[in-house]
Scaffold this motif. Sequence first.
Motif, PDB file in Angstrom:
ATOM      1  N   LEU A 165       0.868  -1.354  -0.195  1.00 51.07           N
ATOM      2  CA  LEU A 165      -0.285  -0.153  -0.403  1.00 51.07           C
ATOM      3  C   LEU A 165       0.741   1.633   0.049  1.00 51.07           C
ATOM      4  O   LEU A 165       0.585   2.126  -0.357  1.00 51.07           O
ATOM      5  CB  LEU A 165      -0.680   0.358   1.324  1.00 51.07           C
ATOM      6  CG  LEU A 165      -1.946   1.176   1.233  1.00 51.07           C
ATOM      7  CD1 LEU A 165      -2.925   1.502   0.065  1.00 51.07           C
ATOM      8  CD2 LEU A 165      -3.131   1.410   2.500  1.00 51.07           C
ATOM      9  N   GLY A 166       2.025   1.208   0.797  1.00 50.81           N
ATOM     10  CA  GLY A 166       3.081   2.300   0.503  1.00 50.81           C
ATOM     11  C   GLY A 166       3.742   2.590  -0.413  1.00 50.81           C
ATOM     12  O   GLY A 166       3.831   4.033  -1.215  1.00 50.81           O
ATOM     13  N   PRO A 437      15.942   0.756  -7.339  1.00 47.67           N
ATOM     14  CA  PRO A 437      14.925   2.452  -6.544  1.00 47.67           C
ATOM     15  C   PRO A 437      13.816   2.152  -7.981  1.00 47.67           C
ATOM     16  O   PRO A 437      13.528   1.798  -8.652  1.00 47.67           O
ATOM     17  CB  PRO A 437      15.842   3.372  -7.250  1.00 47.67           C
ATOM     18  CG  PRO A 437      17.443   2.368  -6.858  1.00 47.67           C
ATOM     19  CD  PRO A 437      16.989   1.041  -7.418  1.00 47.67           C
ATOM     20  N   GLY A 438      12.874   2.591  -6.625  1.00 50.45           N
ATOM     21  CA  GLY A 438      11.441   2.665  -7.898  1.00 50.45           C
ATOM     22  C   GLY A 438      10.492   1.594  -6.993  1.00 50.45           C
ATOM     23  O   GLY A 438       9.405   1.874  -7.267  1.00 50.45           O
ATOM     24  N   ARG A 446      10.547   3.672   1.838  1.00 51.37           N
ATOM     25  CA  ARG A 446      11.209   4.724   2.440  1.00 51.37           C
ATOM     26  C   ARG A 446      11.739   5.216   2.280  1.00 51.37           C
ATOM     27  O   ARG A 446      12.126   6.313   2.334  1.00 51.37           O
ATOM     28  CB  ARG A 446      11.606   3.713   3.918  1.00 51.37           C
ATOM     29  CG  ARG A 446      11.073   2.886   4.366  1.00 51.37           C
ATOM     30  CD  ARG A 446      11.052   2.346   6.184  1.00 51.37           C
ATOM     31  NE  ARG A 446      11.783   0.855   5.806  1.00 51.37           N
ATOM     32  CZ  ARG A 446      11.814  -0.158   6.547  1.00 51.37           C
ATOM     33  NH1 ARG A 446      11.029  -0.032   6.665  1.00 51.37           N
ATOM     34  NH2 ARG A 446      12.790  -0.717   6.081  1.00 51.37           N
ATOM     35  N   GLU A 447      12.791   5.193   1.805  1.00 51.86           N
ATOM     36  CA  GLU A 447      13.505   5.604   0.667  1.00 51.86           C
ATOM     37  C   GLU A 447      13.030   7.085  -0.235  1.00 51.86           C
ATOM     38  O   GLU A 447      13.179   8.319  -0.759  1.00 51.86           O
ATOM     39  CB  GLU A 447      14.956   5.139  -0.766  1.00 51.86           C
ATOM     40  CG  GLU A 447      15.881   6.024  -1.457  1.00 51.86           C
ATOM     41  CD  GLU A 447      16.158   7.731   0.354  1.00 51.86           C
ATOM     42  OE1 GLU A 447      16.935   8.279  -0.183  1.00 51.86           O
ATOM     43  OE2 GLU A 447      16.809   7.198   0.926  1.00 51.86           O
ATOM     44  N   HIS A 448      11.972   6.006  -0.713  1.00 50.38           N
ATOM     45  CA  HIS A 448      11.208   7.356  -1.807  1.00 50.38           C
ATOM     46  C   HIS A 448      10.790   8.193  -1.254  1.00 50.38           C
ATOM     47  O   HIS A 448      10.465   8.720  -0.940  1.00 50.38           O
ATOM     48  CB  HIS A 448      10.228   6.671  -2.434  1.00 50.38           C
ATOM     49  CG  HIS A 448       9.427   7.026  -3.564  1.00 50.38           C
ATOM     50  ND1 HIS A 448       8.163   6.469  -4.318  1.00 50.38           N
ATOM     51  CD2 HIS A 448       9.495   8.465  -4.063  1.00 50.38           C
ATOM     52  CE1 HIS A 448       7.972   7.975  -5.163  1.00 50.38           C
ATOM     53  NE2 HIS A 448       8.212   8.750  -4.570  1.00 50.38           N
ATOM     54  N   ALA A 452      10.782  12.290  -0.358  1.00 54.22           N
ATOM     55  CA  ALA A 452       9.131  13.032  -0.946  1.00 54.22           C
ATOM     56  C   ALA A 452       9.140  13.777  -0.097  1.00 54.22           C
ATOM     57  O   ALA A 452       8.831  15.351  -0.162  1.00 54.22           O
ATOM     58  CB  ALA A 452       8.227  12.314  -1.334  1.00 54.22           C
ATOM     59  N   LYS A 453       9.287  14.280   1.034  1.00 57.37           N
ATOM     60  CA  LYS A 453       9.202  14.861   1.834  1.00 57.37           C
ATOM     61  C   LYS A 453      10.380  16.580   1.791  1.00 57.37           C
ATOM     62  O   LYS A 453      10.691  16.577   1.739  1.00 57.37           O
ATOM     63  CB  LYS A 453       9.659  14.358   3.502  1.00 57.37           C
ATOM     64  CG  LYS A 453       8.773  14.181   3.620  1.00 57.37           C
ATOM     65  CD  LYS A 453       9.245  13.005   4.857  1.00 57.37           C
ATOM     66  CE  LYS A 453       7.954  11.812   5.774  1.00 57.37           C
ATOM     67  NZ  LYS A 453       8.215  11.437   7.394  1.00 57.37           N
ATOM     68  N   ARG A 454      11.879  15.568   1.603  1.00 59.22           N
ATOM     69  CA  ARG A 454      12.262  17.368   0.790  1.00 59.22           C
ATOM     70  C   ARG A 454      11.804  17.978  -0.246  1.00 59.22           C
ATOM     71  O   ARG A 454      11.891  18.655  -0.164  1.00 59.22           O
ATOM     72  CB  ARG A 454      14.011  15.755   0.803  1.00 59.22           C
ATOM     73  CG  ARG A 454      14.798  16.790   0.541  1.00 59.22           C
ATOM     74  CD  ARG A 454      16.731  16.382  -0.247  1.00 59.22           C
ATOM     75  NE  ARG A 454      15.951  15.480  -1.450  1.00 59.22           N
ATOM     76  CZ  ARG A 454      15.825  15.672  -2.532  1.00 59.22           C
ATOM     77  NH1 ARG A 454      15.848  16.999  -2.720  1.00 59.22           N
ATOM     78  NH2 ARG A 454      15.621  14.642  -3.468  1.00 59.22           N
ATOM     79  N   LEU A 455      11.341  17.033  -1.092  1.00 59.69           N
ATOM     80  CA  LEU A 455      10.606  17.629  -2.328  1.00 59.69           C
ATOM     81  C   LEU A 455      10.004  18.776  -1.698  1.00 59.69           C
ATOM     82  O   LEU A 455       9.637  19.788  -2.350  1.00 59.69           O
ATOM     83  CB  LEU A 455      10.106  16.404  -3.114  1.00 59.69           C
ATOM     84  CG  LEU A 455      11.265  15.616  -4.158  1.00 59.69           C
ATOM     85  CD1 LEU A 455      10.265  14.707  -5.352  1.00 59.69           C
ATOM     86  CD2 LEU A 455      11.991  17.011  -5.042  1.00 59.69           C
ATOM     87  N   LEU A 456       9.384  17.867  -1.137  1.00 58.84           N
ATOM     88  CA  LEU A 456       8.047  18.800  -0.564  1.00 58.84           C
ATOM     89  C   LEU A 456       8.446  20.003   0.964  1.00 58.84           C
ATOM     90  O   LEU A 456       7.735  21.274   0.267  1.00 58.84           O
ATOM     91  CB  LEU A 456       6.484  18.360   0.754  1.00 58.84           C
ATOM     92  CG  LEU A 456       6.046  17.430  -0.214  1.00 58.84           C
ATOM     93  CD1 LEU A 456       4.802  16.142   0.478  1.00 58.84           C
ATOM     94  CD2 LEU A 456       4.644  17.932  -1.501  1.00 58.84           C
TER      95      LEU A 456
END
Length: 459
Positions: A165-166, A437-438, A446-448, A452-456
């Motif tokens: 689901l993640g 990756p991906g 978790r790496e993704h 994502a948190k960094r991009l946001l």
Amino acid sequence: MSKLWGGRFEGNTDEFAEGFQSSIGFDSRMYREDIMGSIAHAHMLGAQGIIPQEDADKIAEGLRSILGDIDAGKVEFSVHDEDIHMNIERLLTERIGDTGKKLHTGRSRNDQVATDFRLYMKRMVDETTERLTVLCGTLVDIAEENTGTIMTAYTHLQKAQPTTLGHYMMAYFEMFYRDIQRFLDCRKRTDVLPLGAGALCATTYPIDREMVAGELHMSGITRNSLDSVSDRDFALEYLAAASICMMHLSRLCEEIILFSTNEYGTLRLSDAYSTGSSIMPQKKNPDMAELIRGKTGRVYGDLTALLTVMKGLPLAYNKDMQEDKESAFDAADTLKACLRVMDGMLKTAEWKKDKLRAGAGLGFTNATDAADYFVKNGMAFRDAHAVVGRLVLYCEQQGKALDELTLEEVRQFAPEAEKDIFDAISLETCVHTRNVPGGPAPEMVREHIRQAKRLLGEL
């Protein structure tokens, strides 16, 4: 009441035609942009000595008082004055006298409208990206809680391979993050000042366009006066980005609707985002998701409408372009509302994790991993593909899953198989070994999520 442009006219506008060509019913929402643009223009006229400084100050003060009254609901706009620009100019003249008539020096409604519209659409971009950022954060939160929640991934709406689901939620994060990028890219081309282009061929007054752009916090000025008053690409770009974003919302809604059916039963929507039936007491309908899916066509229509308006217009301004705003306003309102509803719907939804995992164990989602097992033990992939295909057919005939077979049954088709094949095709192995990756492996998801948190955080 005489028109502000009525000097060369002897007769009055037909009453019905006057209402037909009036835009105050919808462009009144740009009152703040119009007033702030006019204040900046007045400041520039005074600074350049085009009008006396005391007149510029009086105009700016009058405009600010009008803004306060509109905010307070004390102003009623008139259809007779056609649009928000003429309404505010008349209000100004009524309040401060003939000095108000000097405001329009060095500008036309054409470049004034274009300025107001750009300022408004820049605000719509900001509000839309804010909503998208919140939704992306919700997707990341759900993903972070479910990096190990196994579910089915589909192609052709047929069970394909196991994922989590993640991993699934982060796929939608990518869609909506691309939408954010599109809107931000659109913002760059929206954030330029057309004021100073006049009706179409600029002005003879020594205006300072950069000063006005600076006061309005715009990044620059347009480069050609003809294009300045006739360009609506910025609105079309917003509508195009909105259409793509609505498509992404609609795809997610379709899956929410499917997953919440009794047949799937993997998602339970909150009562807050569901409705019932007037005749069938058992019903719990995913109406909010269905409405978002339906409203997608509405936003597509807004884009098509404006493209059609613009497709045959000669330079420069044409009255056809008054039809630009209703489409853009409707799309922005619709998209922002849909994003808000989607965020709430996801935050309150309950995923049936046991049923998600059980469903992933059906439909031979581990068949590819069975083929990979034989390849890793020396078999050519095409041969392994054929072997597993025959195993699947045998399972269908016997009513079994691959991991329910005995080793002896497997060896009827692949004598070289060993007991470790069953470890290789467990759902956990299928997910965890896809650690590129991906991929869906928990450490990759978790790496993704970290990315994502960094991009946001950079928005």
